[in-house]
Design an enzyme around this catalytic site. Structure first.
Site, PDB file in Angstrom:
ATOM      1  N   ASP A 125       0.847  -1.185   0.000  1.00 43.69           N
ATOM      2  CA  ASP A 125       0.000   0.000   0.000  1.00 43.69           C
ATOM      3  C   ASP A 125       0.887   1.241   0.000  1.00 43.69           C
ATOM      4  OD1 ASP A 125      -2.469   1.259  -0.042  1.00 43.69           O
ATOM      5  OD2 ASP A 125      -2.523   1.471   2.136  1.00 43.69           O
ATOM      6  N   HIS A 132      -4.070  14.054   0.589  1.00 46.68           N
ATOM      7  CA  HIS A 132      -4.274  13.148   1.730  1.00 46.68           C
ATOM      8  C   HIS A 132      -3.107  13.250   2.715  1.00 46.68           C
ATOM      9  CE1 HIS A 132      -5.235   9.579   4.069  1.00 46.68           C
ATOM     10  NE2 HIS A 132      -4.068   9.049   3.755  1.00 46.68           N
ATOM     11  N   ARG A 141      -0.382  15.889  13.172  1.00 45.29           N
ATOM     12  CA  ARG A 141       0.819  16.557  13.680  1.00 45.29           C
ATOM     13  C   ARG A 141       0.670  18.071  13.721  1.00 45.29           C
ATOM     14  NH1 ARG A 141       2.459  12.371  10.319  1.00 45.29           N
ATOM     15  NH2 ARG A 141       2.572  13.762   8.521  1.00 45.29           N
ATOM     16  N   GLU A 197     -10.304   3.890   3.209  1.00 46.30           N
ATOM     17  CA  GLU A 197      -9.412   4.666   2.357  1.00 46.30           C
ATOM     18  C   GLU A 197      -9.797   4.357   0.906  1.00 46.30           C
ATOM     19  OE1 GLU A 197      -5.270   4.121   3.552  1.00 46.30           O
ATOM     20  OE2 GLU A 197      -5.556   5.711   5.042  1.00 46.30           O
ATOM     21  N   GLU A 199      -9.032   4.007  -2.686  1.00 46.99           N
ATOM     22  CA  GLU A 199      -7.804   3.785  -3.452  1.00 46.99           C
ATOM     23  C   GLU A 199      -8.112   3.046  -4.757  1.00 46.99           C
ATOM     24  OE1 GLU A 199      -4.397   2.296  -1.386  1.00 46.99           O
ATOM     25  OE2 GLU A 199      -5.103   2.985   0.576  1.00 46.99           O
ATOM     26  N   ASP A 231      -9.027   0.352   1.550  1.00 46.65           N
ATOM     27  CA  ASP A 231      -8.071  -0.056   2.584  1.00 46.65           C
ATOM     28  C   ASP A 231      -8.632   0.331   3.948  1.00 46.65           C
ATOM     29  OD1 ASP A 231      -5.590  -0.985   3.574  1.00 46.65           O
ATOM     30  OD2 ASP A 231      -4.876   1.075   3.710  1.00 46.65           O
ATOM     31  N   ARG A 235      -8.044   3.707  12.854  1.00 46.81           N
ATOM     32  CA  ARG A 235      -7.122   4.827  13.119  1.00 46.81           C
ATOM     33  C   ARG A 235      -6.543   4.812  14.525  1.00 46.81           C
ATOM     34  NH1 ARG A 235      -5.856   6.007   8.059  1.00 46.81           N
ATOM     35  NH2 ARG A 235      -7.653   6.595   6.836  1.00 46.81           N
ATOM     36  N   GLN A 238      -3.912   1.999  14.618  1.00 48.11           N
ATOM     37  CA  GLN A 238      -2.789   2.469  13.802  1.00 48.11           C
ATOM     38  C   GLN A 238      -1.977   3.548  14.524  1.00 48.11           C
ATOM     39  OE1 GLN A 238      -4.230   4.002  10.054  1.00 48.11           O
ATOM     40  NE2 GLN A 238      -2.219   4.701   9.380  1.00 48.11           N
ATOM     41  N   LYS A 251      -4.329  -2.033   9.801  1.00 46.04           N
ATOM     42  CA  LYS A 251      -4.633  -2.167   8.372  1.00 46.04           C
ATOM     43  C   LYS A 251      -4.809  -3.620   7.962  1.00 46.04           C
ATOM     44  CE  LYS A 251      -3.536   2.161   6.927  1.00 46.04           C
ATOM     45  NZ  LYS A 251      -4.333   2.955   5.963  1.00 46.04           N
ATOM     46  N   THR A 255      -9.156  -5.602   3.489  1.00 45.29           N
ATOM     47  CA  THR A 255      -8.947  -4.678   2.374  1.00 45.29           C
ATOM     48  C   THR A 255      -9.845  -5.203   1.266  1.00 45.29           C
ATOM     49  OG1 THR A 255      -6.655  -4.271   3.015  1.00 45.29           O
ATOM     50  CG2 THR A 255      -7.250  -3.768   0.737  1.00 45.29           C
ATOM     51  N   GLU A 362     -10.434  12.439   7.068  1.00 44.75           N
ATOM     52  CA  GLU A 362     -10.349  13.763   6.465  1.00 44.75           C
ATOM     53  C   GLU A 362     -11.734  14.423   6.373  1.00 44.75           C
ATOM     54  OE1 GLU A 362      -8.012  11.459   3.397  1.00 44.75           O
ATOM     55  OE2 GLU A 362      -7.397  13.507   2.904  1.00 44.75           O
TER      56      GLU A 362
END
Lengths: 417, 417
Positions: A125, A132, A141, A197, A199, A231, A235, A238, A251, A255, A362
């Site tokens: 991945d 993103h 952060r 996610e 993708e 995916d 969170r 993770q 993760k 998937t 997001e």
């Protein structure tokens, strides 16, 4: 290229995902039959095992299609891939002299069960969506600055092939270890920040040798096709596990991929360039072709019991910064052998507007700003019973190339301990 | 348990790695023969395909051993593993009535080529050596403090199964992207900080279901056996790529394993406890058995053209903080399916003394304090032509359980660009 007409009437609509221009590859079964290779054409599936048995498709001296995966065809390489596409196009074209022989080999898609279209050899991945990466930096952060390597390397991590499942497979909310920022000790239980996610997945068809790097152009030619890929991400798991070795159990619980592999050949008319490079890439990452594709993408969410799904995001695969060919080249640059059936996730696809964000992290800004569904319900992350759907379409001149929906419902966590 | 006597005389020495107590599983060929399963006994290999063909070993109604991997046996599960071990022990024991039938099926090891003993389904590498994690912190971040999650999670990352090779396979120095701390832009070329990691590899024999977590005790019973494992590492590539997604191309150019799988059954007398827990582990990570093994480990280095190899490190597998069973339990806790042939690297094994460090990064303290070989040469990292060997032995009461050396020579990087 205009719509190519088929004698399968349902394939001739401008909005149908499976016209003659597409011919995507899947694995299906009906009733008690064994799963086998099939090709979607309109509302029908051409039974490839039957077509081969009838002598209508004869590419090799041994059978390729009476198996529940397309890996055997992948191993044959691009010349055979092209020969198959040419043969299928001829068999299914309007006016084909073989219509009478092929027609009995069509199975209504509505009566079929779809299975994994390939055996995933290994799953990788990537993290190639710039918006993103900037969003995740801002959320986690406090700064949208990209990681130092991001503009130079299509960074990625190895995922878990055994966790890849076909659309429709329910996913249990995972149990795992998490730690609240203010807690002294971690705790164990169901994830509370379950996410998707959005993708695309590129499927490697031709392998590379151990110890032998490849160029971007070689990588481009090695790619067999593409699928939609969700995916699923926990969170909170993770966030606690990922330093310093990267994502792992957050993760690994599922998937999902679309049931149909759309070939690189079908997507050829939709090639799109990667964006201008803010930092010049090292020469090994340069190729001669446009490596992205213009594929419209949607994410839909439907709570359990709701009448309809709400579109929660719309974006396009061409938003990515790195192409699958660049990712595959980088993957092999140190000598790592790549194999038929390797699956490369693009990374989450997010466009610049909030409506284009490809994850709930997001869309709800880490749950701080929940979004509202058409039902009036709000969501920060996924709740038990929610169904998430990815949809992808490339729009041609009077035709559409689709992948089949990539759907998954989240079931409650299993009891543990 | 004392030395068990075999009619194969060479197996009856206290220091021979392959006595009747061991019976490790490999894949071998001689001349133009096809690779097939074999069992080491003294200086000989029992041809398992031949033994099966002769009816000397009949565990199932279908053949298991005329294939170049042990995965078929793994799939049969622990009862068949135990039955095979019992049968082999009887066939090869001193006084066996079947000596005459078995003797012609022995092949001198000196005449055989050894191949990969299994098909690696997926490869995961952990980071479970406390001294190693502290050393790496001190070297890379200036502090021996462990990552915040380290005392709570057996952290790991998914590696690349296609990079796992059998002992003896030469490894090309990888090309890759690196960036010097003071450089503005990254550059591309051969790694300058090439390293080893001394590890044990646990091989999963029995799989787990997608969505279904397992306990530590279940995980312990799922482990088929162990190999020595050298996780070759390009520290400069790794250092530039690993934030925030973990190791990728710095670890994907080769991982060497010993040619013989030593079964968990053979190691049973050598079980050793994990060390006292500084932080209490969450209940899901507790098991009832001692999960480590008392296995003496050595690393040897031999420059090209040197007469002999120098021992550069000596340590023991029982130095680890987490066991393979704990790692496997954690791996599946969110529902990740585990499969026969999955390989779990223990993480680098380093003891508390400098002479016990399991990587050159630690032995030379990132190249700042080169060490001296018996030849008088010094090393910070690996130079082209150097041969690195891992050796492992469990010492019983008058017998030894060995794995066969895990050897690899580094060849120059391939030209590129």
């Amino acid at each position: 290229m205009p719509l190519l007409k088929s004698w399968v009437a349902s394939a001739n609509s401008a909005n149908h995902p499976f016209p003659l221009n597409n011919l995507p590859y899947g694995v299906f079964s009906t009733g008690e039959d064994e799963p086998r290779c099939g090709v979607a054409i309109g509302d029908m599936i051409l039974d490839m095992a039957a077509a081969e048995a009838e002598g209508l498709v004869a590419l090799t001296e041994y059978p390729l299609f009476d198996v529940p995966y397309w890996n055997d065809l992948m191993e044959e390489g691009p010349a055979v891939w092209a020969a198959l596409r040419e043969r299928l196009s001829a068999l299914l074209a309007k006016g084909s002299k073989e219509q009478e022989a092929v027609e009995p080999l069509l199975v209504p898609m509505a009566e079929a069960t779809l299975h994994m279209p390939l055996v995933v050899s290994e799953y990788t991945d990537f993290y190639a969506g710039r918006q993103h990466a900037q969003n995740m930096g801002a959320i986690l952060r406090g700064s949208p600055d990209l990681p130092a390597n991001w503009l130079h390397i299509p960074i990625g991590y190895n995922g878990r092939a055994s966790s890849v499942v076909v659309s429709g497979t329910p996913i249990h909310r995972p149990n795992g270890q998490t730690k609240a920022p203010d807690a002294e000790m971690p705790s164990f239980g169901p994830s509370k920040r379950l996410d998707i996610e959005l993708e695309m997945g590129a499927i490697v068809g031709t392998g590379s040798e151990f110890g032998q790097p490849i160029t971007v152009d070689e990588a481009d030619a090695m790619i067999f096709g593409y699928v939609l890929l969700n995916d699923w991400s926990a969170r909170d798991i993770q966030g606690w596990e990922y330093q310093p070795l990267g994502p792992f159990q957050g993760k690994a619980f599922g998937t999902s991929i679309s049931p149909w592999i759309v070939t690189a050949a079908a997507l050829e008319p939709f090639r799109a360039p990667t964006p201008p490079r803010e930092k010049k890439l090292l020469p090994y990452l340069s190729g001669s072709k446009e490596g992205l594709y213009d594929i419209e993408l949607e994410v839909l969410m439907q709570p359990e019991g709701a009448d309809s799904a709400s579109v929660i995001a719309r974006t396009n695969y061409s938003r990515m910064y790195y192409s699958a060919a660049e990712q595959l080249c980088h993957h092999a640059i140190g000598g790592c052998a790549m194999n038929a059936g390797d699956l490369l996730g693009s990374g989450t696809i997010s466009g610049p507007e909030r409506s284009e964000f490809g994850s709930l992290m997001e869309l709800s800004w880490a749950g701080r700003e929940p979004f509202t569904l058409e039902t009036g319900e709000t969501r920060g992350f996924i709740e038990d019973g929610d169904t998430l759907t990815l949809r992808g379409n490339a729009r041609g001149d009077g035709y559409t190339i689709g992948f089949g929906d990539c759907v998954g419902q989240i079931l409650p966590a299993k009891a543990w301990g």
